[in-house]
Design an enzyme around this catalytic site. Structure first.
Site, PDB file in Angstrom:
ATOM      1  N   CYS A 111       0.119   3.163   3.421  1.00  0.00           N
ATOM      2  CA  CYS A 111       0.873   3.036   4.634  1.00  0.00           C
ATOM      3  C   CYS A 111       1.812   1.853   4.849  1.00  0.00           C
ATOM      4  CB  CYS A 111      -0.495   2.148   5.298  1.00  0.00           C
ATOM      5  SG  CYS A 111      -1.243   0.918   5.207  1.00  0.00           S
ATOM      6  N   CYS A 123      -1.108 -10.837  -7.376  1.00  0.00           N
ATOM      7  CA  CYS A 123      -1.264 -11.855  -6.713  1.00  0.00           C
ATOM      8  C   CYS A 123      -1.497 -11.438  -5.206  1.00  0.00           C
ATOM      9  CB  CYS A 123      -0.689 -12.790  -7.046  1.00  0.00           C
ATOM     10  SG  CYS A 123      -1.057 -14.195  -5.878  1.00  0.00           S
ATOM     11  N   CYS A 129       0.546  -1.187  -0.104  1.00  0.00           N
ATOM     12  CA  CYS A 129       0.359  -0.117  -0.352  1.00  0.00           C
ATOM     13  C   CYS A 129       0.863   1.400   0.025  1.00  0.00           C
ATOM     14  CB  CYS A 129      -0.861   0.274   1.235  1.00  0.00           C
ATOM     15  SG  CYS A 129      -1.789   1.334   1.415  1.00  0.00           S
TER      16      CYS A 129
END
Length: 166
Positions: free
Chosen positions: A115, A135, A112
């Protein structure tokens, strides 16, 4: 007088500024042991066991830790690998790739962008139009059906964003 820094914002309008120490502590406290193992310690859930593998509804898949939207349902496909697979992120700025040489191979880990939580890996064997296969671990994601507000754990107005269907 010191100039104020402007938080990074993605092309789709989401803040990419990382959570501060207090926010991160609060977010991490809400994780299950399995979610923490995958998101924080780069673990992997067992194949064919994830709760989002068979999700077929229209909506958005976001980061389980900070809520940043990562993938649209329309980019999800059945890869046969046992993990939810997508051919493109909702916004390329929301997913970052990091070289991963663990397990005696070279892969690109996906995290991400806000974060820095571990999501999974991306491989160059996906379907058109991108040829990519993101995946992703089910426990790294949360699903929000089309029309429902996004979870906004950092209170940055994320749930006010409209993610177009399709």
């Amino acid at each position: 007088m010191t100039p104020m820094s402007t938080p990074a914002v993605s092309p789709s309008g989401f803040s990419l500024s990382p959570p501060d120490a207090e926010e991160r502590k609060r977010l991490e406290a809400g994780l299950t042991r399995e979610e923490a193992d995958v998101l924080l310690h780069h673990g992997t859930e067992a194949p064919f066991c994830g709760g989002l593998l068979d999700q077929k509804d229209d909506g958005v898949y976001g980061c389980r830790l900070c809520g940043l939207p990562l993938f649209r349902h329309r980019t999800k496909f059945e890869s046969g690998t046992g993990w939810p697979s997508f051919w493109a992120p909702i916004d390329e700025a929301h997913v970052k790739g990091v070289r991963d040489t663990s397990w005696g191979m070279v892969r690109i880990e996906t995290r991400c962008a806000r974060c820095d939580s571990h999501q999974g890996h991306v491989f160059p064997d996906g379907p058109p139009p991108t040829g990519l296969r993101y995946c992703i671990n089910s426990v790294s994601l949360e699903f929000t059906p089309t029309g429902a507000p996004l979870r906004d754990p950092l209170k940055r107005g994320d749930n006010a964003h409209l993610i177009p269907a399709g």
